[in-house]
Design a protein around this motif. Structure first.
Motif, mmCIF file in Angstrom:
data_model
loop_
_atom_site.group_PDB
_atom_site.id
_atom_site.type_symbol
_atom_site.label_atom_id
_atom_site.label_comp_id
_atom_site.label_asym_id
_atom_site.label_seq_id
_atom_site.Cartn_x
_atom_site.Cartn_y
_atom_site.Cartn_z
ATOM 1 N N THR A 183 2.785 -11.536 3.903
ATOM 2 C CA THR A 183 2.318 -10.186 4.203
ATOM 3 C C THR A 183 3.493 -9.216 4.201
ATOM 4 O OG1 THR A 183 2.573 -10.574 6.577
ATOM 5 C CG2 THR A 183 0.390 -10.971 5.629
ATOM 6 N N VAL A 184 3.152 -7.949 4.084
ATOM 7 C CA VAL A 184 4.142 -6.878 4.146
ATOM 8 C C VAL A 184 4.124 -6.323 5.554
ATOM 9 C CG1 VAL A 184 4.771 -4.601 3.261
ATOM 10 C CG2 VAL A 184 3.813 -6.320 1.722
ATOM 11 N N LYS A 185 5.316 -6.082 6.113
ATOM 12 C CA LYS A 185 5.399 -5.520 7.454
ATOM 13 C C LYS A 185 6.488 -4.460 7.487
ATOM 14 C CE LYS A 185 8.616 -9.010 9.065
ATOM 15 N NZ LYS A 185 8.991 -9.941 10.082
ATOM 16 N N ASP A 205 0.828 -1.207 0.000
ATOM 17 C CA ASP A 205 0.000 0.000 0.000
ATOM 18 C C ASP A 205 0.864 1.260 0.000
ATOM 19 O OD1 ASP A 205 -2.275 -1.575 0.005
ATOM 20 O OD2 ASP A 205 -2.553 -1.448 2.177
ATOM 21 N N GLY A 206 1.936 1.237 0.789
ATOM 22 C CA GLY A 206 2.831 2.398 0.846
ATOM 23 C C GLY A 206 3.532 2.648 -0.477
ATOM 24 N N GLU A 210 10.052 -1.355 4.390
ATOM 25 C CA GLU A 210 9.131 -2.479 4.525
ATOM 26 C C GLU A 210 9.841 -3.791 4.194
ATOM 27 O OE1 GLU A 210 4.892 -0.447 3.318
ATOM 28 O OE2 GLU A 210 6.134 -1.209 1.697
ATOM 29 N N ASP A 211 9.341 -4.879 4.748
ATOM 30 C CA ASP A 211 9.842 -6.227 4.470
ATOM 31 C C ASP A 211 8.688 -7.109 4.062
ATOM 32 O OD1 ASP A 211 12.585 -5.959 4.949
ATOM 33 O OD2 ASP A 211 12.345 -6.302 7.098
ATOM 34 N N TYR A 212 8.991 -8.148 3.268
ATOM 35 C CA TYR A 212 7.986 -9.139 2.896
ATOM 36 C C TYR A 212 8.221 -10.376 3.748
ATOM 37 C CZ TYR A 212 5.077 -12.262 0.191
ATOM 38 O OH TYR A 212 4.111 -13.146 -0.188
ATOM 39 N N ASP A 213 7.186 -10.807 4.461
ATOM 40 C CA ASP A 213 7.279 -11.989 5.316
ATOM 41 C C ASP A 213 6.795 -13.196 4.528
ATOM 42 O OD1 ASP A 213 7.107 -13.970 7.231
ATOM 43 O OD2 ASP A 213 6.161 -12.705 8.732
ATOM 44 N N TYR A 261 7.672 -8.633 -6.004
ATOM 45 C CA TYR A 261 6.966 -7.613 -5.228
ATOM 46 C C TYR A 261 7.737 -6.307 -5.255
ATOM 47 C CZ TYR A 261 10.256 -9.127 -1.581
ATOM 48 O OH TYR A 261 11.391 -9.462 -0.875
ATOM 49 N N ILE A 262 7.008 -5.223 -4.945
ATOM 50 C CA ILE A 262 7.591 -3.886 -4.825
ATOM 51 C C ILE A 262 7.148 -3.316 -3.482
ATOM 52 C CG2 ILE A 262 7.644 -1.544 -5.737
ATOM 53 C CD1 ILE A 262 7.187 -2.693 -8.499
#
Length: 144
Positions: free
Chosen positions: A116-118, A17-18, A108-111, A102-103
């Motif tokens: 999910t993005v965190k 989203d960011g 941010e990191d991808y788990d 992914y972008i």
């Protein structure tokens, strides 16, 4: 900066989203083109005239998207800075399907365990011997 007049196109499976907000804020486009597998087309806006920047003591004209081997991409004329990668940690980004890419924003990191993005966790000295300097390293705590 003049108005962006062109787009650099990417096909990915996830845009946080960011990252979507940052792309669209700079005149870019993010649209879903397929549900299963999930595919998004991303148009990163840029100014065809480019932008002059200083790089290692010389002035250079940046006229395109820069993909760095640190899994970052930068577009100088709009100031866009993003991270890219894929959900399969065993494969290089160029060797996987579009839906696995992914972008994200740089913080941010991808788990991969929860898909999910965190928010990226800041490292401490105990993690790897290095530490991340805070946003205001030379300002007293009373001003943070």
């Amino acid at each position: 900066m003049s108005t962006p007049r062109a787009h650099y196109w990417l096909l990915v499976g996830l845009v946080s989203d960011g990252a979507k907000a940052a792309i669209e804020e700079r005149g870019g486009i993010v649209r879903q083109v397929n549900e299963k597998p999930r595919l998004l087309i991303v148009g990163l806006a840029y100014d065809l005239a480019g932008k002059w920047v200083w790089n290692e003591r010389e002035r250079q004209l940046c006229t395109s998207i820069e993909f760095w081997n640190s899994w970052e991409l930068k577009e100088t004329s709009t100031g866009l800075h993003l991270r890219y990668g894929n959900t399969n940690a065993l494969m290089a980004n160029l060797d996987c399907s579009a839906e696995e890419n992914y972008i994200l924003l740089p913080d941010e990191d991808y788990d991969t365990t929860t898909n999910t993005v965190k928010k990226a966790e800041q490292k401490t000295m105990q993690d790897d011997g290095f530490f991340t300097i805070g946003e205001f390293p030379f300002v007293g705590d009373e001003q943070k």
